[in-house]
Design a protein around this motif. Sequence first.
Motif: not given
Length: 72
Positions: A7, A9-11, A21, A23, A25, A42, A54, A57-58, A61
Amino acid sequence: MSQLRNIALTVHELEEGEFYWVLLEATDYVMEEALPYLPLDSASDPQATYANALVAGLAAIRRMYGKDGPRD
């Protein structure tokens, strides 16, 4: 124990000062010199800073997969 999923994670800054954010895969699809990813989830609401997006987004997860991370 089951295998850990890949997985990422981007912004993204879709508008100036609006950070979301995303996610992604990894897929098994083979591309030359690239590892393809597909969107997984997202943010629906923007954050004011890259860092806040960020962290959000974490947190997503952690909510989705718990303390052991994303496993099959």
